[in-house]
Write an enzyme that holds these catalytic residues in place. Structure first.
Site, PDB file in Angstrom:
ATOM      1  N   TRP A 230       0.841 -37.161   3.405  1.00 18.49           N
ATOM      2  CA  TRP A 230       0.060 -38.341   3.776  1.00 18.49           C
ATOM      3  C   TRP A 230      -0.057 -39.309   2.613  1.00 18.49           C
ATOM      4  CZ3 TRP A 230      -5.825 -38.934   3.437  1.00 18.49           C
ATOM      5  CH2 TRP A 230      -6.355 -38.232   2.352  1.00 18.49           C
ATOM      6  N   ASP A 231       0.240 -38.822   1.412  1.00 15.80           N
ATOM      7  CA  ASP A 231       0.188 -39.669   0.228  1.00 15.80           C
ATOM      8  C   ASP A 231       1.030 -40.931   0.423  1.00 15.80           C
ATOM      9  OD1 ASP A 231      -0.060 -36.779  -0.232  1.00 15.80           O
ATOM     10  OD2 ASP A 231      -0.484 -37.316  -2.309  1.00 15.80           O
ATOM     11  N   GLU A 361      -9.938 -30.284   1.131  1.00 19.40           N
ATOM     12  CA  GLU A 361      -9.277 -29.006   1.389  1.00 19.40           C
ATOM     13  C   GLU A 361     -10.097 -27.795   0.943  1.00 19.40           C
ATOM     14  OE1 GLU A 361      -4.634 -30.529   1.232  1.00 19.40           O
ATOM     15  OE2 GLU A 361      -5.657 -29.989  -0.640  1.00 19.40           O
ATOM     16  N   LYS A 429     -13.659 -31.604  -2.315  1.00 19.39           N
ATOM     17  CA  LYS A 429     -12.516 -31.662  -3.227  1.00 19.39           C
ATOM     18  C   LYS A 429     -12.133 -33.088  -3.601  1.00 19.39           C
ATOM     19  CE  LYS A 429      -7.600 -30.577  -3.700  1.00 19.39           C
ATOM     20  NZ  LYS A 429      -6.385 -30.022  -3.068  1.00 19.39           N
ATOM     21  N   GLN A 430     -12.116 -33.991  -2.606  1.00 20.98           N
ATOM     22  CA  GLN A 430     -11.571 -35.334  -2.844  1.00 20.98           C
ATOM     23  C   GLN A 430     -12.121 -36.298  -1.808  1.00 20.98           C
ATOM     24  OE1 GLN A 430      -7.450 -34.043  -2.304  1.00 20.98           O
ATOM     25  NE2 GLN A 430      -7.350 -35.142  -0.371  1.00 20.98           N
TER      26      GLN A 430
END
Length: 628
Positions: A230-231, A361, A429-430
C-alpha cells in the site's frame, strides 16, 4: 609511478542522478562516476577519468577491483557469446513466484573491467566508460547496450542522462524560503521518488510498481524484496500524481495488469466475487507475503489501490483508462469484493467487516477497523460515481453497503475508536485512525479531528515507520495549529541519514533503507499540508497553512485537468498562474472559485491571479463539466 598521499571525496547529486567518487593525490585526480541512465532504463553506466595534476611525463596507473561474479542463488544462469565486446549471461528464475506461475527470464550484458587503467605519459586526461544492460529479452538487452555504445561514440552518454533529468526537474519544483534542512529534505525526497517512476515518453515500457525501498535489497528478508505494498498507492502515488499524471497512470496500469491475480486471491479466501489485492504484490498479482496473516487480514490494501484510481480520475478526467484500458473492470471487482466481505449485523442494523488487521499492525483479527471500513465506503461511493459517468447501471447493493457500513465512533468521547473494542491508551504501531482526516477526507467536525489526533498521538510508537508523523502534521495543519504540526514533522528528520538524505524506515535505524514510503509521507505534509491541496470530485481545494519559519512556498508544475499550475504562497497572499493549457489534447478550461462569495474567475493560459483570502479553489468551468 607511485602516487602521493590522496583523499577520497564522494559527491552525490552534483549532477542530476549521478554519484561521483573522487580520489585526489598530488599527481593526479581519478573520478569514478556511476548512474542508472534515466531515459535508457535498462542501462547502467560508469566511467573513470584520470586527470594529471602535476607536471610530469610519467605514466599513471590506477588499479581497479570489481566484486561482480556472474552467479546467483536465485537464477539459473548460462554464459552466451560475447556481444560487441560485452560479456553475456542469461537465465530464468529458479523458483516461480507462485506454484505453476511464470519464471521470468533475465538477460545481461556488461563491459569487462580490466585490472588497471593507465594514463600514458603524453596524455593529460583520459576517460573510460563501461556499460551494464539488464532486460527481460535478448533483443531488448542487445538494443539497450548498442544504444549505449552509440552514445559513447558520440560523446553524449552522460549528457543525455543529464538532459533527461533536467527535463524531468523542469516539470516540477518545490521551493521555499525556510530552514535549510527542510529544503534539503524536500529536494532529496523528490529526487528519490522521481528516480522510482517510469520514464517519460516511453509508452511501451511496462512498469512493475514501486516498492517501499525502491530497488534496494539487503540480505534475505530485508527491504521487502522489491514487492509492492500500500506504500505505493497511499504514500508515494499522490505526490507523483500532482506533478506527473502520466507516470501515475503507469502505476495504475500495473495494478490493472495484476487484476487476475487479485481475483484469484479473493476466490482462494472464499469470496466468489470481486478482487482482493495482495498485501505484497510482484509479477502475478497473487499474494507473495511470506507471512500469511498479513495477506489474509490486512485487506485495506484493496481500498488503498482504488483510492489511487479515484484521485487519478478526479485529477485528470481520463475516462479512457476506465472505458478502454481495464480501469472499470478493476473498480467493479473491488466494489464486489467489499460487498462480499461485509456481513449484516441485526443487532446494530449496519454492515460489519470482521477479522481484519488495520494499518496498526499491533492488532489483528479485529472487527470494524475504522480505517478499513471508511475506505470500503469510499471505494463503493467512487465505484457508483464513475459508473454514472460511464453510463453504467449502479448495483443497488453498492449504495446500500456504502450507506450502512459501520465506522466506529464513540459518542461520549467524540473520537473514532480504531476498531470495535479498542481501549484508549492501547499502543499503536503507526498512523491509522488519523488517516480518516487525510487522505480519506472522511467527514467529521474539527472537534472530532482534534480528538482523534490527541487520542492517538501519545500512544503511537515513537520509533515506528517514518510516514506516521507526517500525517499527524497534516492534521494539525488542517486545524491551523502550526507549532503542533511542526513538532510532528520535525520527528521525521531522525529518519534521514547523511550525507545523501537516505531515509530509513524506523528512527532507530532499523527497517528498509531508501524508505520511499517515509519520503512520500513527508512530501505530502508539504504538498498537501502546507498548501492545503485536496483532490475532490469537482475541484482542487487549497487552504494554505505554512509554519512561521516558512516565509514563501512555490510549487511549480501542478497538473490539474490537463493544465499546469504554479502556486506561490506567502504570509500575505497566494498567486495562481496557469503556465500551460495545452490544445492537443485540449485541457479543460479552469476557473477559480472564492469560497465565501462564490465568485468565479476564469483561469486561462498565462493568467496570474493574486488572492488575499486563501479560501479558494480551481475547478473546471461549468460549460466543460456540467456536473459541478
Amino acid at each position: 609511478m607511485k602516487a602521493g598521499d590522496f583523499q577520497i571525496i564522494s559527491q552525490p547529486l552534483l549532477e542530476p542522478g549521478t554519484f561521483s567518487h573522487v580520489l585526489q593525490s598530488t599527481d593526479y585526480t581519478a573520478t569514478h562516476q556511476i548512474y542508472a541512465h534515466h531515459s535508457l532504463v535498462h542501462l547502467m553506466a560508469f566511467s573513470i577519468t584520470i586527470r594529471r595534476s602535476a607536471h610530469t611525463g610519467q605514466p599513471i596507473t590506477v588499479q581497479l577491483q570489481t566484486p561482480f561474479v556472474p552467479k546467483s542463488q536465485d537464477l539459473d544462469l548460462h554464459r552466451g557469446p560475447d556481444f560487441q565486446g560485452a560479456h553475456y549471461i542469461y537465465g530464468t528464475t529458479l523458483v516461480p513466484e507462485v506454484e505453476g506461475g511464470p519464471q521470468p527470464t533475465v538477460h545481461m550484458l556488461w563491459t569487462p573491467v580490466p585490472q588497471d587503467l593507465t594514463l600514458r605519459g603524453e596524455e593529460q586526461e583520459q576517460s573510460w566508460e563501461f556499460l551494464t544492460a539488464v532486460a527481460e529479452s535478448e533483443e531488448e538487452v542487445k538494443r539497450s547496450y548498442s544504444e549505449g555504445l552509440a552514445l559513447i561514440a558520440s560523446g553524449s552518454l552522460h549528457s543525455s542522462h543529464i538532459h533527461a533529468w533536467d527535463a524531468l526537474w523542469q516539470g516540477c519544483c518545490i521551493d521555499l524560503d525556510g530552514p535549510l534542512p527542510l529544503r534539503q529534505a524536500l529536494y532529496g525526497c523528490l529526487y528519490y521518488l522521481l528516480s522510482a517512476i517510469p520514464p517519460r515518453d516511453n509508452p511501451g515500457f511496462l512498469f512493475h510498481g514501486i516498492s517501499p525501498g525502491g530497488l534496494s535489497n539487503g540480505t534475505q528478508g530485508e527491504d521487502y524484496w522489491g514487492h509492492v505494498f500500500w506504500d505505493q498507492d497511499t504514500w508515494v502515488f499522490p505526490n507523483i500524481l500532482l506533478f506527473y499524471p502520466e507516470a501515475a497512470r503507469a502505476i495504475l496500469e500495473y495494478r490493472i495488469r495484476m487484476l487476475e491475480g487479485a481475483l484469484r486471491n479473493a476466490e482462494e479466501q472464499g469470496y466468489k466475487q470481486g478482487a482482493k489485492f495482495p498485501w505484497e504484490s510482484a509479477a502475478t498479482g497473487q499474494e507473495v507475503c511470506p507471512e500469511d496473516i498479513y495477506g489474509a487480514q490486512e485487506i485495506h490494501i484493496t481500498g488503498d489501490v482504488l483510492m489511487a484510481f479515484e484521485q487519478y480520475y478526479y485529477t485528470t478526467q481520463d475516462q479512457k483508462l476506465f472505458r478502454e484500458d481495464g480501469g472499470w473492470k478493476l473498480v467493479g471487482a473491488v466494489a464486489q469484493y467489499w460487498c462480499s466481505r461485509m456481513v449484516w449485523s441485526e443487532e446494530e442494523q449496519c454492515y460489519h467487516i470482521r477479522g481484519v488487521m488495520p494499518p496498526d499492525e499491533y492488532h489483528y483479527q479485529v472487527d470494524n477497523s475504522a480505517y478499513t471500513n471508511a475506505l470500503a465506503q469510499r471505494s463503493l461511493r467512487f465505484a457508483a460515481d464513475i459508473a454514472q459517468d460511464l453510463l453504467i447501471p449502479v448495483p443497488e447493493e453498492w449504495v446500500e453497503c456504502a450507506n450502512k457500513i459501520k465506522v466506529p465512533f464513540d459518542m461520549e468521547k467524540k473520537y473514532h475508536p480504531e476498531y470495535d473494542g479498542y481501549s484508549p491508551g492501547e499502543p499503536v504501531k503507526q498512523a491509522d485512525v488519523v488517516l480518516l482526516g487525510f487522505p480519506l477526507m472522511y467527514s467529521m467536525s474539527p472537534e472530532v479531528r482534534r480528538n482523534d489526533l490527541e487520542m492517538y498521538e501519545p500512544v503511537t510508537e515513537v520509533n515506528g515507520p517514518a510516514m506516521t508523523w507526517s500525517m499527524f502534521a497534516v492534521g494539525w495543519l488542517e486545524l491551523k495549529e502550526m507549532q503542533r504540526a511542526q513538532s510532528q514533522l520535525n520527528k521525521c528528520f531522525s529518519n534521514i541519514t547523511e550525507p545523501f538524505k537516505i531515509w530509513v524506515e524506523n528512527s532507530d535505524g532499523s527497517g528498509a533503507v531508501n524508505f520511499l514510503t517515509g519520503m512520500g509521507g513527508f512530501l505530502q505534509a508539504v504538498l498537501f499540508g502546507y498548501t492545503g491541496f485536496r483532490i475532490t470530485k469537482t475541484s482542487l481545494l487549497f487552504n494554505p497553512s505554512c509554519p512561521d519559519d516558512v516565509h514563501r512556498l512555490k510549487v511549480t508544475g501542478v497538473s490539474y485537468l490537463g493544465n499546469k499550475l504554479k502556486f506561490t504562497i506567502t504570509k500575505e497572499e497566494m498567486r495562481i498562474e496557469v503556465s500551460e493549457s495545452p490544445l492537443d489534447p485540449p485541457a479543460l478550461p479552469l476557473e477559480a472559485v472564492l469560497e465565501e462569495s462564490g465568485q468565479r474567475f476564469p483561469l486561462g493560459e498565462g493568467t496570474v491571479m493574486t488572492l488575499g483570502d486563501y479560501a479558494c479553489w480551481p475547478c473546471s468551468c461549468p460549460t466543460a463539466l456540467p456536473a459541478l
